[in-house]
Structures are given as C-alpha cells and as structure tokens.
Design an enzyme around this catalytic site. Sequence first.
Site, PDB file in Angstrom:
ATOM      1  CG  HIS A 203     -28.665  46.462  13.232  1.00 36.47           C
ATOM      2  ND1 HIS A 203     -27.227  46.968  12.809  1.00 36.47           N
ATOM      3  CD2 HIS A 203     -29.283  45.398  11.812  1.00 36.47           C
ATOM      4  CE1 HIS A 203     -26.825  46.596  11.541  1.00 36.47           C
ATOM      5  NE2 HIS A 203     -27.963  45.521  11.514  1.00 36.47           N
ATOM      6  CB  SER A 204     -30.123  47.702   9.529  1.00 34.42           C
ATOM      7  OG  SER A 204     -30.058  47.798   8.498  1.00 34.42           O
TER       8      SER A 204
END
Length: 312
Positions: A203-204
């Site tokens: 994620h991210s």
Amino acid sequence: MSEPSARNCQEAIARLREFGYAFNEAGQLRKIDKISGEPGEEPYEFKISDNQAKNQEHYEQLANQIPEIIYELLEKNGLKRTYIPKGVPIEHSTFVFSQPQPLSQSKKLLVLIHGSGYVLAGQWARRLIINNSLDHGTQLPYIQRAQKLGYDILVTNTNDTTRMIKGKRTPIKGLENSMTHAAYVWEHIIMPSQPKSVAIVAHSFGGAVSRALTEKYTKFFKEKVYAIALTDGTVGHPPAGCQKYFLDVTCNWVSSNEPLDTDLTQGDVAENITCVSAGHPEHEWTSYSAIESVFKFLEKKYEQHVKAKQVV
C-alpha cells in the site's frame, strides 16, 4: 507530549479504557457505556476541545495504543515474530511476523508491505481502524483470505526503525528506514527460506519499496515473484533494468470514483504500470475496497506462473 506506546496488548486495552474507549466484538472502536462498562454505540470523537492541537494530541495518544492490539491479533491468527536484525538484544531490535515461523520453501508466499508514516505491522490505515473497524484498517482480512488460499505469509514492519537506548531515540542499525528494513527482510528471511513462488501486496509508499526491491534483487524476482499488487501505490516509472517483467506482474488499484477494476492506465501499457480503480475515492480505503479484485489478480497470476514453469 504523546502518550507512549503500550508495552503489550493488555496494557494497550487498559489505556484505551482510560481514554473511555474499547473495541466491540465487531472490531469497532466505541465509547464505553458508563452504565454497563462495555463498548456502547458512540464512535470515536476527534473533537474534544476547541483547540485543534489538543484534539490532534488526544488522537495521537489514543492511536499509540493500537499497535500492540494488532500484534496480538496477528498472533491469534497464527503468525509469530522474528526479531531483526539478528544477533542484537531484543530490546534493540524490531520484528516481522510470519506463518510459519521460520519460513521454509513456501509453495506460495504472500508478503504484505504497509505505507509510510505511523502505521506498523498489520496495519494499512490508522484512521480506518479508529473511525471504522479493525477489518477496514488492518491487514487481517488479507491474512485470513491468504490462509484460506494456502499461502504462507510474511508481514513487514518497515516504519519501526528506532529504539530508546539509554534514554535516546536511536536508529536500529541496518534498519534505519523502510528501504533498508525491507532489504534486510528480503536478504535474511525471504531469500534464505527458498520459496517456490512469491506475491506482494503493498500500500502507498510500499509501492516504492516494492520497486526498490525489484531493482535490487532482479534475478530472484524474475524467478520467484509472480505478482505485485499495489493499492494506491507510490511507484513512478517501472525499473529500467526489468521494465517488461515489472509491467507484466504489477497492477495498481488507485483511488477513484470509478467502479472497481475500471481501467485507468495512462499512456501505452507497454511503458506504464496497469492501473485500475480501487472502487473508492479515498487513499486510505483502497486496500479494503480492492481486496476481492486483488486476490483474483494474485490467483490468476499464480496459475500463469505455474503453467510457465511447467512449459520450461
């Protein structure tokens, strides 16, 4: 000054109660009912004062108690800690979680990499944990789904990079940032365990970490890593030295108002990472929103990986 993190789950639960909160059976953080002493119906309330700084400080103090609760949930789900770096006192080290522990010749290994900031092992988004539920903001739904599908699992902890030593906040040697943490885990845990195949969900900023790992360990990745699923991943251009491979195994579920899986790839697919809608416009929600599509992607890529090996 922020309340320090709890040292264990029971201490964390007790401190949350001091704040007037507890998690209910559905994993939702709720105000404690003054009559029953149990979680009631009222959700977390950010505003406790007209002073914005006090509101934020209260939030941080409460949020600091979350990690130990998540760690215990990981352990209740069968994962165990491996302390790193090896050969240093536990109090000077950090840890990752895996199932099994130690890893050994995994048929399918799923590696979870969170984003930057304050999140630690097992978390995608603190805000969702506090305002929505544990299922919304933690990696537990991914872990439980992976277990049902026969994956071994490794949960990274790339933001846990310092320890208090002699009263001073000190970087953990060799694990001073998320990149060095991930590289250490790859070199000293994942690669020596000789997995047959590996998938990543990141994620991210975990996207940038995944890209860096691909560049650093290209030979291993080309042989073993069959899928890199990003949720609103920060990744930029594919690595120049293995562009075709990276584009083939990677998909990024980005925040968008468009329906889940709507193709949002920009430019030529031969030069740009495949991007599809995560089915939600907010960054923090992308992992939770895209889970069904992510696992379809992982399983499809695994089938392709197995078939390619059979042909060889």
